[in-house]
Design a protein around this motif. Structure first.
Motif, PDB file in Angstrom:
ATOM      1  N   GLY A 150       0.795  -1.233   0.000  1.00 35.92           N
ATOM      2  CA  GLY A 150       0.000   0.000   0.000  1.00 35.92           C
ATOM      3  C   GLY A 150       0.821   1.274   0.000  1.00 35.92           C
ATOM      4  O   GLY A 150       0.285   2.364   0.201  1.00 35.92           O
ATOM      5  N   HIS A 151       2.121   1.149  -0.269  1.00 32.05           N
ATOM      6  CA  HIS A 151       3.036   2.295  -0.167  1.00 32.05           C
ATOM      7  C   HIS A 151       2.582   3.457  -1.055  1.00 32.05           C
ATOM      8  O   HIS A 151       2.507   4.607  -0.617  1.00 32.05           O
ATOM      9  CB  HIS A 151       4.447   1.836  -0.571  1.00 32.05           C
ATOM     10  CG  HIS A 151       5.553   2.689  -0.046  1.00 32.05           C
ATOM     11  ND1 HIS A 151       6.878   2.358  -0.208  1.00 32.05           N
ATOM     12  CD2 HIS A 151       5.544   3.874   0.622  1.00 32.05           C
ATOM     13  CE1 HIS A 151       7.632   3.291   0.352  1.00 32.05           C
ATOM     14  NE2 HIS A 151       6.854   4.212   0.858  1.00 32.05           N
ATOM     15  N   MET A 152       2.263   3.158  -2.318  1.00 35.78           N
ATOM     16  CA  MET A 152       1.889   4.231  -3.259  1.00 35.78           C
ATOM     17  C   MET A 152       0.541   4.843  -2.878  1.00 35.78           C
ATOM     18  O   MET A 152       0.372   6.065  -2.903  1.00 35.78           O
ATOM     19  CB  MET A 152       1.840   3.685  -4.702  1.00 35.78           C
ATOM     20  CG  MET A 152       3.148   3.150  -5.205  1.00 35.78           C
ATOM     21  SD  MET A 152       4.451   4.405  -5.270  1.00 35.78           S
ATOM     22  CE  MET A 152       5.514   3.909  -3.930  1.00 35.78           C
ATOM     23  N   ASN A 153      -0.411   3.988  -2.508  1.00 40.84           N
ATOM     24  CA  ASN A 153      -1.736   4.494  -2.107  1.00 40.84           C
ATOM     25  C   ASN A 153      -1.609   5.449  -0.928  1.00 40.84           C
ATOM     26  O   ASN A 153      -2.253   6.502  -0.883  1.00 40.84           O
ATOM     27  CB  ASN A 153      -2.663   3.339  -1.720  1.00 40.84           C
ATOM     28  CG  ASN A 153      -2.849   2.348  -2.845  1.00 40.84           C
ATOM     29  OD1 ASN A 153      -1.890   1.698  -3.256  1.00 40.84           O
ATOM     30  ND2 ASN A 153      -4.055   2.251  -3.367  1.00 40.84           N
ATOM     31  N   LEU A 154      -0.759   5.070   0.016  1.00 37.41           N
ATOM     32  CA  LEU A 154      -0.563   5.884   1.212  1.00 37.41           C
ATOM     33  C   LEU A 154      -0.011   7.266   0.857  1.00 37.41           C
ATOM     34  O   LEU A 154      -0.534   8.305   1.294  1.00 37.41           O
ATOM     35  CB  LEU A 154       0.420   5.154   2.133  1.00 37.41           C
ATOM     36  CG  LEU A 154       0.547   5.626   3.557  1.00 37.41           C
ATOM     37  CD1 LEU A 154      -0.714   5.253   4.330  1.00 37.41           C
ATOM     38  CD2 LEU A 154       1.772   4.980   4.210  1.00 37.41           C
ATOM     39  N   LEU A 155       1.031   7.272   0.042  1.00 38.96           N
ATOM     40  CA  LEU A 155       1.675   8.544  -0.316  1.00 38.96           C
ATOM     41  C   LEU A 155       0.745   9.423  -1.145  1.00 38.96           C
ATOM     42  O   LEU A 155       0.661  10.635  -0.924  1.00 38.96           O
ATOM     43  CB  LEU A 155       2.971   8.281  -1.092  1.00 38.96           C
ATOM     44  CG  LEU A 155       4.092   7.613  -0.295  1.00 38.96           C
ATOM     45  CD1 LEU A 155       5.249   7.235  -1.213  1.00 38.96           C
ATOM     46  CD2 LEU A 155       4.578   8.534   0.819  1.00 38.96           C
ATOM     47  N   LEU A 156       0.029   8.811  -2.084  1.00 43.59           N
ATOM     48  CA  LEU A 156      -0.853   9.613  -2.942  1.00 43.59           C
ATOM     49  C   LEU A 156      -2.056  10.129  -2.155  1.00 43.59           C
ATOM     50  O   LEU A 156      -2.524  11.247  -2.389  1.00 43.59           O
ATOM     51  CB  LEU A 156      -1.276   8.798  -4.164  1.00 43.59           C
ATOM     52  CG  LEU A 156      -0.105   8.461  -5.116  1.00 43.59           C
ATOM     53  CD1 LEU A 156      -0.543   7.478  -6.195  1.00 43.59           C
ATOM     54  CD2 LEU A 156       0.478   9.724  -5.759  1.00 43.59           C
ATOM     55  N   ALA A 157      -2.512   9.343  -1.193  1.00 38.00           N
ATOM     56  CA  ALA A 157      -3.615   9.824  -0.337  1.00 38.00           C
ATOM     57  C   ALA A 157      -3.148  11.026   0.477  1.00 38.00           C
ATOM     58  O   ALA A 157      -3.885  11.997   0.663  1.00 38.00           O
ATOM     59  CB  ALA A 157      -4.091   8.702   0.583  1.00 38.00           C
TER      60      ALA A 157
END
Ligand code: NAP
Length: 204
Positions: free
Chosen positions: A92-99
Protein backbone atom coordinates in the motif's frame (compact mmCIF):
# COMPACT_ATOMS: atom_id res chain seq x y z
CA UNK A 1 -0.47 -19.55 2.28
CA UNK A 2 1.88 -17.69 4.59
CA UNK A 3 3.76 -16.02 1.75
CA UNK A 4 3.42 -12.27 1.34
CA UNK A 5 2.39 -10.88 -2.03
CA UNK A 6 5.95 -9.60 -2.47
CA UNK A 7 7.25 -13.09 -1.92
CA UNK A 8 4.72 -14.53 -4.34
CA UNK A 9 5.48 -11.99 -7.06
CA UNK A 10 9.23 -11.65 -6.60
CA UNK A 11 10.23 -14.91 -4.91
CA UNK A 12 12.61 -15.88 -7.74
CA UNK A 13 15.05 -13.04 -7.13
CA UNK A 14 18.56 -14.23 -6.42
CA UNK A 15 18.00 -17.70 -7.89
CA UNK A 16 18.79 -16.90 -11.50
CA UNK A 17 22.00 -17.56 -13.31
CA UNK A 18 23.65 -14.36 -14.50
CA UNK A 19 23.06 -15.35 -18.15
CA UNK A 20 19.33 -15.30 -17.50
CA UNK A 21 19.31 -11.85 -15.95
CA UNK A 22 19.34 -9.75 -19.07
CA UNK A 23 16.99 -10.00 -21.99
CA UNK A 24 18.42 -9.73 -25.49
CA UNK A 25 16.25 -6.64 -25.78
CA UNK A 26 18.08 -4.86 -22.98
CA UNK A 27 20.69 -3.46 -25.29
CA UNK A 28 21.48 -0.16 -26.89
CA UNK A 29 21.41 3.21 -25.27
CA UNK A 30 18.94 4.96 -23.08
CA UNK A 31 17.87 8.14 -24.86
CA UNK A 32 17.58 11.35 -22.87
CA UNK A 33 14.81 13.88 -23.47
CA UNK A 34 14.84 17.48 -22.35
CA UNK A 35 12.28 18.82 -19.95
CA UNK A 36 10.63 21.28 -22.36
CA UNK A 37 9.90 18.50 -24.84
CA UNK A 38 8.28 16.38 -22.13
CA UNK A 39 6.17 19.36 -21.03
CA UNK A 40 4.86 19.86 -24.58
CA UNK A 41 4.02 16.15 -24.95
CA UNK A 42 2.14 16.24 -21.64
CA UNK A 43 0.31 19.50 -22.29
CA UNK A 44 -1.04 18.31 -25.65
CA UNK A 45 -1.91 14.77 -24.51
CA UNK A 46 -5.45 13.47 -24.25
CA UNK A 47 -4.59 10.95 -21.53
CA UNK A 48 -1.53 10.72 -19.27
CA UNK A 49 -0.92 7.83 -16.86
CA UNK A 50 1.43 8.35 -13.91
CA UNK A 51 3.22 5.20 -12.74
CA UNK A 52 4.76 5.77 -9.31
CA UNK A 53 7.39 3.52 -7.73
CA UNK A 54 9.96 3.44 -4.98
CA UNK A 55 11.76 6.48 -6.44
CA UNK A 56 8.67 8.63 -5.89
CA UNK A 57 8.80 7.63 -2.22
CA UNK A 58 12.50 8.36 -1.79
CA UNK A 59 12.08 11.71 -3.55
CA UNK A 60 8.94 12.45 -1.51
CA UNK A 61 7.47 13.58 -4.81
CA UNK A 62 3.80 12.74 -4.16
CA UNK A 63 2.71 16.37 -3.65
CA UNK A 64 4.61 17.48 -6.74
CA UNK A 65 2.94 14.76 -8.82
CA UNK A 66 -0.42 16.12 -7.72
CA UNK A 67 0.62 19.65 -8.69
CA UNK A 68 1.62 18.49 -12.17
CA UNK A 69 -1.67 16.59 -12.44
CA UNK A 70 -3.58 19.75 -11.50
CA UNK A 71 -1.72 21.76 -14.14
CA UNK A 72 -2.50 19.17 -16.80
CA UNK A 73 -6.13 18.71 -15.78
CA UNK A 74 -6.64 22.45 -16.08
CA UNK A 75 -5.61 22.02 -19.73
CA UNK A 76 -8.17 19.24 -20.23
CA UNK A 77 -5.78 16.27 -19.96
CA UNK A 78 -7.20 13.09 -18.39
CA UNK A 79 -4.93 11.87 -15.58
CA UNK A 80 -4.80 8.34 -14.16
CA UNK A 81 -2.43 6.76 -11.66
CA UNK A 82 -1.41 3.13 -12.21
CA UNK A 83 -0.76 1.29 -8.95
CA UNK A 84 1.20 -1.97 -8.85
CA UNK A 85 0.60 -4.07 -5.72
CA UNK A 86 4.31 -4.22 -4.81
CA UNK A 87 5.45 -0.79 -5.98
CA UNK A 88 7.58 0.86 -3.31
CA UNK A 89 8.80 -1.00 -0.26
CA UNK A 90 5.72 -1.86 1.75
CA UNK A 91 2.17 -2.95 1.00
CA UNK A 92 0.00 0.00 0.00
CA UNK A 93 3.04 2.30 -0.17
CA UNK A 94 1.89 4.23 -3.26
CA UNK A 95 -1.74 4.49 -2.11
CA UNK A 96 -0.56 5.88 1.21
CA UNK A 97 1.68 8.54 -0.32
CA UNK A 98 -0.85 9.61 -2.94
CA UNK A 99 -3.62 9.82 -0.34
CA UNK A 100 -1.32 12.08 1.70
CA UNK A 101 -1.17 14.36 -1.35
CA UNK A 102 -5.00 14.27 -1.66
CA UNK A 103 -4.99 12.45 -4.96
CA UNK A 104 -8.60 11.32 -5.42
CA UNK A 105 -9.05 7.59 -4.86
CA UNK A 106 -11.10 7.48 -8.07
CA UNK A 107 -7.97 8.38 -10.05
CA UNK A 108 -6.06 5.32 -8.78
CA UNK A 109 -6.19 2.25 -11.00
CA UNK A 110 -5.03 -1.23 -10.05
CA UNK A 111 -2.94 -3.24 -12.47
CA UNK A 112 -5.79 -5.25 -13.96
CA UNK A 113 -7.91 -2.10 -14.41
CA UNK A 114 -5.26 -0.03 -16.15
CA UNK A 115 -3.22 -2.33 -18.37
CA UNK A 116 -5.76 -2.23 -21.19
CA UNK A 117 -5.58 1.60 -21.05
CA UNK A 118 -1.92 1.89 -22.05
CA UNK A 119 -2.36 1.45 -25.85
CA UNK A 120 -4.67 4.49 -25.82
CA UNK A 121 -2.45 6.49 -23.45
CA UNK A 122 -0.49 9.31 -25.06
CA UNK A 123 2.16 9.56 -22.34
CA UNK A 124 3.03 7.15 -19.51
CA UNK A 125 5.16 8.92 -16.90
CA UNK A 126 7.23 6.43 -14.89
CA UNK A 127 8.13 8.12 -11.61
CA UNK A 128 10.96 6.17 -9.99
CA UNK A 129 9.45 2.78 -10.85
CA UNK A 130 11.57 0.02 -12.34
CA UNK A 131 10.83 -3.63 -11.49
CA UNK A 132 7.05 -3.17 -11.68
CA UNK A 133 7.30 -1.98 -15.30
CA UNK A 134 9.93 -4.49 -16.51
CA UNK A 135 8.59 -6.10 -19.72
CA UNK A 136 11.01 -9.02 -19.34
CA UNK A 137 8.45 -10.47 -16.95
CA UNK A 138 6.13 -10.85 -19.93
CA UNK A 139 8.59 -11.30 -22.81
CA UNK A 140 11.61 -13.25 -21.54
CA UNK A 141 10.86 -16.77 -20.28
CA UNK A 142 14.47 -16.99 -18.98
CA UNK A 143 14.06 -13.99 -16.71
CA UNK A 144 13.88 -14.56 -12.95
CA UNK A 145 10.71 -12.49 -13.00
CA UNK A 146 9.07 -14.34 -15.91
CA UNK A 147 5.33 -14.48 -15.38
CA UNK A 148 5.23 -11.73 -12.78
CA UNK A 149 2.36 -9.30 -13.39
CA UNK A 150 3.63 -5.90 -14.55
CA UNK A 151 2.20 -2.56 -15.52
CA UNK A 152 2.50 -2.70 -19.31
CA UNK A 153 3.66 0.87 -19.84
CA UNK A 154 5.68 -0.18 -22.88
CA UNK A 155 2.36 -0.39 -24.75
CA UNK A 156 1.76 3.36 -24.32
CA UNK A 157 2.38 5.68 -27.31
CA UNK A 158 5.21 7.45 -25.48
CA UNK A 159 6.97 6.65 -22.20
CA UNK A 160 9.04 9.07 -20.17
CA UNK A 161 11.03 7.64 -17.27
CA UNK A 162 11.98 9.90 -14.36
CA UNK A 163 15.07 8.54 -12.62
CA UNK A 164 18.41 9.87 -11.47
CA UNK A 165 20.75 7.73 -13.54
CA UNK A 166 21.48 4.09 -14.33
CA UNK A 167 20.34 2.71 -10.98
CA UNK A 168 18.62 -0.66 -11.00
CA UNK A 169 15.50 -1.56 -9.08
CA UNK A 170 15.16 -3.75 -6.00
CA UNK A 171 15.67 -6.89 -8.12
CA UNK A 172 18.96 -5.69 -9.61
CA UNK A 173 17.71 -6.68 -13.07
CA UNK A 174 18.23 -4.74 -16.29
CA UNK A 175 15.02 -3.22 -17.66
CA UNK A 176 14.46 -3.45 -21.44
CA UNK A 177 11.73 -0.80 -21.16
CA UNK A 178 14.44 1.85 -20.94
CA UNK A 179 15.86 0.88 -24.36
CA UNK A 180 12.59 0.73 -26.30
CA UNK A 181 11.99 3.12 -29.23
CA UNK A 182 9.05 4.88 -27.58
CA UNK A 183 10.86 5.39 -24.24
CA UNK A 184 12.96 8.40 -23.27
CA UNK A 185 14.66 9.28 -20.01
CA UNK A 186 14.26 12.47 -17.99
CA UNK A 187 17.16 12.34 -15.56
CA UNK A 188 17.13 13.92 -12.12
CA UNK A 189 15.52 13.63 -8.73
CA UNK A 190 11.82 12.94 -9.31
CA UNK A 191 10.56 15.78 -7.15
CA UNK A 192 12.78 18.32 -8.86
CA UNK A 193 11.87 17.06 -12.35
CA UNK A 194 8.14 17.14 -11.54
CA UNK A 195 8.33 20.65 -10.10
CA UNK A 196 10.13 21.93 -13.19
CA UNK A 197 7.68 20.09 -15.45
CA UNK A 198 4.75 21.73 -13.66
CA UNK A 199 6.21 25.18 -14.31
CA UNK A 200 6.92 24.34 -17.94
CA UNK A 201 3.40 22.96 -18.49
CA UNK A 202 1.90 26.10 -16.98
CA UNK A 203 3.87 28.17 -19.47
CA UNK A 204 2.91 25.99 -22.44
P1 NAP B 1 12.38 -0.26 -7.89
O1 NAP B 1 12.33 -1.41 -8.84
O2 NAP B 1 13.05 -0.46 -6.59
O3 NAP B 1 13.04 0.98 -8.68
C1 NAP B 1 13.16 2.22 -8.08
C2 NAP B 1 13.74 3.18 -9.12
O4 NAP B 1 13.65 4.50 -8.58
C3 NAP B 1 15.18 2.94 -9.47
O5 NAP B 1 15.26 2.62 -10.85
C4 NAP B 1 15.92 4.25 -9.17
O6 NAP B 1 16.76 4.58 -10.27
C5 NAP B 1 14.75 5.26 -9.03
N1 NAP B 1 14.95 6.28 -8.01
C6 NAP B 1 15.40 6.14 -6.75
N2 NAP B 1 15.42 7.32 -6.10
C7 NAP B 1 14.95 8.24 -6.99
C8 NAP B 1 14.73 9.64 -6.92
N3 NAP B 1 15.00 10.37 -5.81
N4 NAP B 1 14.23 10.27 -8.02
C9 NAP B 1 13.97 9.57 -9.16
N5 NAP B 1 14.16 8.23 -9.27
C10 NAP B 1 14.65 7.58 -8.20
O7 NAP B 1 10.91 0.26 -7.56
P2 NAP B 1 9.47 -0.32 -7.96
O8 NAP B 1 9.32 -0.38 -9.44
O9 NAP B 1 8.51 0.45 -7.12
O10 NAP B 1 9.49 -1.81 -7.47
C11 NAP B 1 9.46 -2.13 -6.08
C12 NAP B 1 10.44 -3.23 -5.79
O11 NAP B 1 10.58 -3.38 -4.38
C13 NAP B 1 9.96 -4.56 -6.33
O12 NAP B 1 11.06 -5.34 -6.75
C14 NAP B 1 9.31 -5.18 -5.09
O13 NAP B 1 9.27 -6.58 -5.10
C15 NAP B 1 10.24 -4.71 -4.01
N6 NAP B 1 9.62 -4.73 -2.68
C16 NAP B 1 8.35 -4.26 -2.53
C17 NAP B 1 7.75 -4.31 -1.29
C18 NAP B 1 6.31 -3.85 -1.12
O14 NAP B 1 5.62 -4.36 -0.25
N7 NAP B 1 5.86 -2.88 -1.92
C19 NAP B 1 8.47 -4.79 -0.20
C20 NAP B 1 9.80 -5.21 -0.38
C21 NAP B 1 10.36 -5.18 -1.66
P3 NAP B 1 17.98 5.63 -10.09
O15 NAP B 1 18.83 5.10 -8.99
O16 NAP B 1 18.65 5.65 -11.43
O17 NAP B 1 17.36 6.95 -9.75
Amino acid sequence: MNRSITNVLFGAFGNASSSALNSDNAQGTMREINLEDVAVQLAYARQVVFVPGYGMATAQAQHTVRELANALESKGVTIKYAIHPVAGRMPGHMNLLLAEANVPYSSLYELEQVNHEFPSTDVAVVIGANDVVNPDARDNPQSPIAGMPILEVDRARFVVVLKRGNGKGFSGLENPLFFKPATEMLYGDARDSLARLTQAVQQT
